[in-house]
Design a protein around this motif. Structure first.
Motif, short mmCIF file in Angstrom:
data_model
loop_
_atom_site.label_atom_id
_atom_site.label_comp_id
_atom_site.label_asym_id
_atom_site.label_seq_id
_atom_site.Cartn_x
_atom_site.Cartn_y
_atom_site.Cartn_z
N LEU A 20 0.85 -1.19 0.00
CA LEU A 20 0.00 0.00 0.00
C LEU A 20 0.89 1.24 0.00
CD1 LEU A 20 -2.64 -0.95 2.73
CD2 LEU A 20 -3.03 -0.84 0.26
N LYS A 21 0.36 2.33 -0.55
CA LYS A 21 1.09 3.59 -0.50
C LYS A 21 1.21 4.06 0.95
CE LYS A 21 -0.30 5.26 -5.08
NZ LYS A 21 -0.98 6.34 -5.83
N LEU A 22 2.27 4.82 1.21
CA LEU A 22 2.50 5.31 2.55
C LEU A 22 1.31 6.14 3.04
CD1 LEU A 22 4.55 5.46 4.87
CD2 LEU A 22 5.50 7.52 3.80
N ARG A 23 0.73 6.92 2.13
CA ARG A 23 -0.45 7.73 2.47
C ARG A 23 -1.60 6.84 2.94
NH1 ARG A 23 -3.38 12.50 0.59
NH2 ARG A 23 -5.60 11.99 0.43
N ASP A 24 -1.82 5.71 2.25
CA ASP A 24 -2.92 4.82 2.60
C ASP A 24 -2.68 4.14 3.94
OD1 ASP A 24 -4.21 5.47 0.23
OD2 ASP A 24 -3.25 3.84 -0.89
N VAL A 25 -1.42 3.80 4.21
CA VAL A 25 -1.09 3.22 5.52
C VAL A 25 -1.39 4.23 6.62
CG1 VAL A 25 0.81 2.38 6.97
CG2 VAL A 25 0.65 1.66 4.58
N ALA A 26 -1.01 5.49 6.39
CA ALA A 26 -1.26 6.54 7.38
C ALA A 26 -2.75 6.74 7.60
CB ALA A 26 -0.60 7.84 6.93
N ILE A 27 -3.52 6.75 6.51
CA ILE A 27 -4.97 6.91 6.62
C ILE A 27 -5.57 5.77 7.46
CG2 ILE A 27 -7.15 6.83 5.35
CD1 ILE A 27 -5.75 8.30 3.08
N ARG A 28 -5.11 4.54 7.19
CA ARG A 28 -5.62 3.38 7.93
C ARG A 28 -5.33 3.54 9.43
NH1 ARG A 28 -5.79 -2.19 6.58
NH2 ARG A 28 -6.08 -1.51 4.41
N LEU A 29 -4.12 3.96 9.74
CA LEU A 29 -3.75 4.11 11.15
C LEU A 29 -4.53 5.22 11.82
CD1 LEU A 29 -1.99 3.41 13.57
CD2 LEU A 29 -0.21 4.89 12.64
N THR A 51 -7.46 6.51 10.96
CA THR A 51 -8.91 6.29 11.03
C THR A 51 -9.31 5.07 11.85
OG1 THR A 51 -8.82 5.05 8.94
CG2 THR A 51 -9.33 7.42 8.82
N SER A 52 -8.44 4.04 11.86
CA SER A 52 -8.82 2.81 12.58
C SER A 52 -7.90 2.44 13.72
CB SER A 52 -8.87 1.63 11.59
OG SER A 52 -7.55 1.29 11.16
N GLY A 53 -6.75 3.08 13.78
CA GLY A 53 -5.80 2.74 14.83
C GLY A 53 -4.97 1.53 14.53
N GLU A 54 -5.12 0.97 13.32
CA GLU A 54 -4.42 -0.25 12.96
C GLU A 54 -3.43 0.00 11.81
OE1 GLU A 54 -7.36 -3.08 11.96
OE2 GLU A 54 -8.17 -3.26 14.00
N ILE A 55 -2.41 -0.83 11.76
CA ILE A 55 -1.44 -0.78 10.66
C ILE A 55 -1.56 -2.07 9.86
CG2 ILE A 55 1.00 -0.74 10.03
CD1 ILE A 55 1.59 0.85 12.46
N PRO A 56 -1.78 -1.98 8.55
CA PRO A 56 -1.87 -3.19 7.73
C PRO A 56 -0.53 -3.92 7.74
CG PRO A 56 -1.73 -1.25 6.34
CD PRO A 56 -1.93 -0.76 7.74
N SER A 57 -0.57 -5.24 7.87
CA SER A 57 0.66 -6.00 7.98
C SER A 57 0.81 -7.09 6.95
CB SER A 57 0.75 -6.65 9.37
OG SER A 57 -0.38 -7.48 9.60
N GLN A 58 -0.25 -7.32 6.16
CA GLN A 58 -0.19 -8.38 5.16
C GLN A 58 -0.31 -7.79 3.77
OE1 GLN A 58 -3.23 -11.19 6.11
NE2 GLN A 58 -2.13 -12.01 7.89
N THR A 59 0.27 -8.44 2.79
CA THR A 59 0.20 -7.99 1.41
C THR A 59 -1.25 -7.98 0.95
OG1 THR A 59 2.37 -8.88 0.94
CG2 THR A 59 0.95 -8.43 -0.95
N GLN A 60 -1.67 -6.84 0.38
CA GLN A 60 -3.04 -6.68 -0.09
C GLN A 60 -3.18 -7.23 -1.49
OE1 GLN A 60 -5.38 -5.20 2.15
NE2 GLN A 60 -3.60 -5.51 3.47
N HIS A 61 -4.25 -7.94 -1.79
CA HIS A 61 -4.48 -8.50 -3.10
C HIS A 61 -5.71 -7.88 -3.69
CE1 HIS A 61 -1.38 -11.56 -2.53
NE2 HIS A 61 -1.91 -11.82 -1.34
#
Length: 269
Positions: free
Chosen positions: A248-257, A259-269
């Motif tokens: 994921l783009k760095l911006r999308d990781v930041a948005i996820r964190l 808005t949800s408090g979580e960091i994605p850790s698995q490859t997105q398909h």
């Protein structure tokens, strides 16, 4: 463009203001059909100057594009409706600032069949005119459907070319033969002014996006620093690692964190 009702209301009001500004500039001046005379040319120059100043003072990208389209309708002989096609990275094509449902429908047809005047204007020619959509042979699939949708004539001008970002001003009339050489002449002048505004709109949009991204990343780093009692550099390293690991783009990781408090850790398909 956002579908939020408050943003739509604001954009619509800004569009109304642009209509008022252009109409005010035209007040007491010859109609757009009289631009062939010396007086008409002088009036056109004044109105284009007013347009340029008006758009330069505008900070809302959608309002800038809407102002460009409305000015084209006001100033170019034969024009009834208009829109702007925007191509990002020479791949993604979108229609913006449509003056009514007609240009929306025609633009959608061009994108669907991947042929038509605006695409040629964007990629190949600076100006493309369709005198009679019912007999047009250059883009048979597009022309047949565009004519059925209500377009009799069409005129497209290339607006801007910088890197992979492109644009075209698309103008429509319901009747065949609506556009003349004068339409093209005046249209080129309007398009020249519109191209400057379009370029500024693109830069403004990119700057706003960059600032938003910076703020989001800053918020995300702040959350990680507070949560794990780490430094700014360590927080940024966590975000970049999550970006690489999740595809994921760095911006999308930041948005996820944020808005949800979580960091994605698995490859997105």
């Amino acid at each position: 463009m956002s579908s939020h009702p408050h943003l739509r209301d604001r954009t619509f009001r800004r569009r109304e203001l642009k209509v008022e500004n252009v109409s005010a500039a035209a007040s007491g001046q010859p109609s757009k059909q009289n631009t062939g005379t010396a007086a008409g040319q002088d009036a056109l120059a004044v109105r284009l100057g007013d347009l340029a100043r008006s758009l330069q003072n505008e900070v809302d990208t959608d309002a800038i594009l809407a102002g460009m389209v409305q000015a084209a309708i006001e100033l170019i002989p034969g024009v009834e409706e208009g829109s702007i096609s925007v191509v990002v990275g020479r791949k993604e094509v979108g229609s913006r600032a449509a003056s009514s449902d007609l240009p929306k429908r025609i633009d959608a047809i061009q994108m669907e069949v991947n042929e038509g005047p605006c695409l040629d204007a964007v990629y190949e020619q600076k100006t493309v005119r369709v005198a009679d959509m019912s007999t047009e042979k250059r883009w048979p699939r597009f022309a047949e459907r565009a004519y059925a949708a209500g377009a009799g004539s069409m005129l497209s001008f290339q607006l801007y070319v910088e890197g992979g970002n492109l644009g075209a001003l698309n103008l429509y009339a319901k009747e065949a033969g609506a556009f003349t050489d004068e339409s093209e002449h005046v249209g080129l002048l309007v398009a020249a002014h519109a191209a400057v505004a379009f370029a500024e709109a693109q830069k403004t949009e990119q700057l706003q996006e960059a600032l938003t991204t910076r703020d989001l990343i800053g918020q995300a780093k702040g959350i990680l620093m507070e949560r794990h009692k780490i430094t700014d550099q360590q927080a940024f390293a966590i975000l970049t690692h999550a970006s690489q690991n999740s595809n994921l783009k760095l911006r999308d990781v930041a948005i996820r964190l944020v808005t949800s408090g979580e960091i994605p850790s698995q490859t997105q398909h």
